[in-house]
Design a protein around this motif. Structure first.
Motif, PDB file in Angstrom:
ATOM      1  N   ALA A 193       0.828  -1.211   0.000  1.00  0.00           N
ATOM      2  CA  ALA A 193       0.000   0.000   0.000  1.00  0.00           C
ATOM      3  C   ALA A 193       0.862   1.261   0.000  1.00  0.00           C
ATOM      4  O   ALA A 193       1.945   1.273   0.589  1.00  0.00           O
ATOM      5  CB  ALA A 193      -0.883  -0.008   1.241  1.00  0.00           C
ATOM      6  N   LEU A 194       0.376   2.305  -0.651  1.00  0.00           N
ATOM      7  CA  LEU A 194       1.003   3.623  -0.493  1.00  0.00           C
ATOM      8  C   LEU A 194       0.668   4.138   0.903  1.00  0.00           C
ATOM      9  O   LEU A 194       1.524   4.634   1.621  1.00  0.00           O
ATOM     10  CB  LEU A 194       0.475   4.587  -1.548  1.00  0.00           C
ATOM     11  CG  LEU A 194       0.794   4.210  -2.999  1.00  0.00           C
ATOM     12  CD1 LEU A 194       0.136   5.187  -3.955  1.00  0.00           C
ATOM     13  CD2 LEU A 194       2.294   4.162  -3.224  1.00  0.00           C
ATOM     14  N   VAL A 195      -0.595   3.989   1.271  1.00  0.00           N
ATOM     15  CA  VAL A 195      -1.053   4.312   2.634  1.00  0.00           C
ATOM     16  C   VAL A 195      -2.179   3.330   2.979  1.00  0.00           C
ATOM     17  O   VAL A 195      -2.991   2.984   2.123  1.00  0.00           O
ATOM     18  CB  VAL A 195      -1.626   5.755   2.718  1.00  0.00           C
ATOM     19  CG1 VAL A 195      -2.093   6.070   4.140  1.00  0.00           C
ATOM     20  CG2 VAL A 195      -0.605   6.793   2.271  1.00  0.00           C
ATOM     21  N   GLY A 196      -2.194   2.883   4.221  1.00  0.00           N
ATOM     22  CA  GLY A 196      -3.291   2.033   4.681  1.00  0.00           C
ATOM     23  C   GLY A 196      -3.748   2.484   6.056  1.00  0.00           C
ATOM     24  O   GLY A 196      -2.977   3.108   6.795  1.00  0.00           O
ATOM     25  N   VAL A 197      -5.009   2.186   6.404  1.00  0.00           N
ATOM     26  CA  VAL A 197      -5.504   2.516   7.748  1.00  0.00           C
ATOM     27  C   VAL A 197      -6.225   1.317   8.344  1.00  0.00           C
ATOM     28  O   VAL A 197      -6.986   0.633   7.652  1.00  0.00           O
ATOM     29  CB  VAL A 197      -6.438   3.754   7.740  1.00  0.00           C
ATOM     30  CG1 VAL A 197      -7.671   3.536   6.873  1.00  0.00           C
ATOM     31  CG2 VAL A 197      -6.874   4.125   9.151  1.00  0.00           C
ATOM     32  N   ALA A 215      -4.575   3.286  13.240  1.00  0.00           N
ATOM     33  CA  ALA A 215      -3.163   3.065  12.878  1.00  0.00           C
ATOM     34  C   ALA A 215      -2.993   3.182  11.366  1.00  0.00           C
ATOM     35  O   ALA A 215      -3.871   2.776  10.599  1.00  0.00           O
ATOM     36  CB  ALA A 215      -2.703   1.691  13.359  1.00  0.00           C
ATOM     37  N   LEU A 216      -1.867   3.757  10.966  1.00  0.00           N
ATOM     38  CA  LEU A 216      -1.590   3.985   9.543  1.00  0.00           C
ATOM     39  C   LEU A 216      -0.329   3.251   9.115  1.00  0.00           C
ATOM     40  O   LEU A 216       0.652   3.182   9.869  1.00  0.00           O
ATOM     41  CB  LEU A 216      -1.371   5.480   9.285  1.00  0.00           C
ATOM     42  CG  LEU A 216      -2.586   6.403   9.424  1.00  0.00           C
ATOM     43  CD1 LEU A 216      -2.138   7.863   9.418  1.00  0.00           C
ATOM     44  CD2 LEU A 216      -3.589   6.150   8.304  1.00  0.00           C
ATOM     45  N   SER A 217      -0.333   2.751   7.868  1.00  0.00           N
ATOM     46  CA  SER A 217       0.890   2.225   7.258  1.00  0.00           C
ATOM     47  C   SER A 217       1.332   3.168   6.147  1.00  0.00           C
ATOM     48  O   SER A 217       0.518   3.939   5.610  1.00  0.00           O
ATOM     49  CB  SER A 217       0.649   0.836   6.664  1.00  0.00           C
ATOM     50  OG  SER A 217      -0.285   0.919   5.604  1.00  0.00           O
ATOM     51  N   GLY A 218       2.612   3.126   5.819  1.00  0.00           N
ATOM     52  CA  GLY A 218       3.119   3.844   4.648  1.00  0.00           C
ATOM     53  C   GLY A 218       3.375   5.337   4.852  1.00  0.00           C
ATOM     54  O   GLY A 218       3.640   6.042   3.896  1.00  0.00           O
ATOM     55  N   VAL A 219       3.296   5.808   6.109  1.00  0.00           N
ATOM     56  CA  VAL A 219       3.462   7.256   6.319  1.00  0.00           C
ATOM     57  C   VAL A 219       4.662   7.591   7.208  1.00  0.00           C
ATOM     58  O   VAL A 219       4.889   8.752   7.546  1.00  0.00           O
ATOM     59  CB  VAL A 219       2.183   7.889   6.920  1.00  0.00           C
ATOM     60  CG1 VAL A 219       1.005   7.710   5.982  1.00  0.00           C
ATOM     61  CG2 VAL A 219       1.869   7.325   8.296  1.00  0.00           C
ATOM     62  N   ALA A 220       5.420   6.570   7.603  1.00  0.00           N
ATOM     63  CA  ALA A 220       6.599   6.789   8.462  1.00  0.00           C
ATOM     64  C   ALA A 220       7.481   5.554   8.329  1.00  0.00           C
ATOM     65  O   ALA A 220       7.167   4.642   7.565  1.00  0.00           O
ATOM     66  CB  ALA A 220       6.159   6.987   9.915  1.00  0.00           C
ATOM     67  N   LEU A 273      -8.504   8.389   3.930  1.00  0.00           N
ATOM     68  CA  LEU A 273      -8.738   7.012   4.393  1.00  0.00           C
ATOM     69  C   LEU A 273      -9.220   6.968   5.843  1.00  0.00           C
ATOM     70  O   LEU A 273     -10.069   6.147   6.195  1.00  0.00           O
ATOM     71  CB  LEU A 273      -7.463   6.164   4.252  1.00  0.00           C
ATOM     72  CG  LEU A 273      -7.029   5.794   2.834  1.00  0.00           C
ATOM     73  CD1 LEU A 273      -5.850   4.823   2.882  1.00  0.00           C
ATOM     74  CD2 LEU A 273      -8.167   5.180   2.034  1.00  0.00           C
ATOM     75  N   VAL A 274      -8.669   7.823   6.691  1.00  0.00           N
ATOM     76  CA  VAL A 274      -9.119   7.838   8.094  1.00  0.00           C
ATOM     77  C   VAL A 274     -10.600   8.228   8.139  1.00  0.00           C
ATOM     78  O   VAL A 274     -11.416   7.572   8.805  1.00  0.00           O
ATOM     79  CB  VAL A 274      -8.248   8.788   8.955  1.00  0.00           C
ATOM     80  CG1 VAL A 274      -8.884   9.029  10.317  1.00  0.00           C
ATOM     81  CG2 VAL A 274      -6.842   8.199   9.120  1.00  0.00           C
TER      82      VAL A 274
END
Ligand SMILES: Cc1cc2nc3c(=O)[nH]c(=O)nc-3n(C[C@H](O)[C@H](O)[C@H](O)COP(=O)(O)OP(=O)(O)OC[C@H]3O[C@@H](n4cnc5c(N)ncnc54)[C@H](O)[C@@H]3O)c2cc1C
Length: 288
Positions: A193-197, A215-220, A273-274
């Protein structure tokens, strides 16, 4: 492409695996499903001198509900997705994992391998963080437990020592009274994913949120919780604060830019997404 030469050892028990890891120092790698490690070795981005294969250790594979939900480290992605226990205890896990790669990757890749690999774009570490999982780590001195929040240190780096093995992941509470949602944006289905939540909340009879995780993926360089959004949610009706929580997520994160997406794009996707996840959860909460 072919990997650099390496020695191979097959461990029959956790004790044997940790002893072999200790014996070979930093030149050693655990081999689980091989779906991340082998491509890295083939591209010569990883050159371990020794591989310790843990696929023969029976105690590392399986799913058990016993107070919490425990998933053994070498349980394949496909087995987790198919599991009735996982579906009943925390269906968000299976939902998120359907986004992992393709059928072949999900047949070989392992739950613990994904957690130990600690790719910040991966679905599984993000779920592990959102659900307050506890990770069991074995070393020469025995086992210890690490909270998900303390486990991920940076990209591909965890707080485990080189001579330690991740043996299991425990999810402490069921989601039977919770609402949840998982969304991601990837270039193609099956890509990272580019970003996931991953979002989870408990809501009381009056429709007020009493507990929240976002929680987020792909942002840090690690999966991150958006604590400002979680604090906003507690004490509110989810639908009343979904837009504002998205804006807080956008403000709280500081993603990097890369070949796939700019930092501004990732922030905008995280906001959207959030809000989308929370609106989903509000709808699920109303229909219960
Ligand atoms: C084309 C492709 C697409 C993919 N797409 C996605 C995706 O969209 N989302 C996603 O999340 N993943 C994706 N993956 C990765 C996949 O999910 C892997 O299965 C996972 O990242 C690693 O699990 P593994 O069991 O294969 O671990 P391995 O590749 O065997 O190991 C990975 C790393 O973790 C270490 N390790 C493994 N198990 C343990 C353990 N128990 N204790 C300590 N260290 C351990 C290894 O030493 C190695 O450093 C993709 C892979 C491919 C090839």
């Amino acid at each position: 492409m072919k990997p650099a030469p390496f020695k191979y050892a097959k461990a029959g028990s956790v004790e044997e695996a940790t002893a072999l890891l200790d014996e070979h120092g930093d030149d050693v790698k655990v081999l689980a499903g091989g779906q991340s490690l082998i491509p890295l070795m083939n591209m010569r981005l990883a050159r371990p001198e020794v591989l310790i294969d843990i696929n023969g250790i029976e105690s590392l594979s399986g799913i058990e509900v016993n107070g919490g939900l425990t998933i053994g480290a070498t349980t394949r992605h496909a087995a987790v997705i198919r599991s009735g226990e996982v579906q009943r205890f925390a269906p968000i896990i299976g939902e998120a994992m359907r986004h992992v790669g393709h059928v072949g990757i999900r047949s070989r890749g392992t739950f613990g391998g994904s957690v130990a690999h600690a790719d910040p774009a991966s679905e599984i570490p993000t779920i592990v963080l959102a659900l307050d999982a506890e990770l069991t780590v074995a070393g020469l001195a025995g086992e210890r437990t690490v909270a998900a929040e303390d486990y991920f240190v940076s990209t591909f780096t965890t707080e485990m020592e080189d001579n330690e093995l991740l043996t299991a992941v425990r999810f402490p509470y069921p989601l039977d009274h919770a609402v949840w949602s998982f969304h991601e944006v990837a270039r193609r289905h099956g890509d990272f994913a580019l970003v996931g939540v991953a979002a989870v909340a408990e809501v009381d009879d009056a429709g007020v949120c009493t507990r929240a995780r976002v929680a987020l993926s792909g942002v840090a360089d690690v999966p991150v919780r958006v604590k400002a959004a979680e604090e906003l949610l507690v004490g509110s009706a989810i639908s009343d604060v979904a837009e504002e929580a998205g804006r807080l997520a956008e403000r709280e994160i500081d993603p990097g830019a890369d070949f796939h997406a700019s930092a501004e794009y990732r922030k905008e996707v995280a906001r959207a997404l959030v809000t989308r996840a929370l609106n989903d959860m509000a709808t699920k909460g109303e229909s219960r």
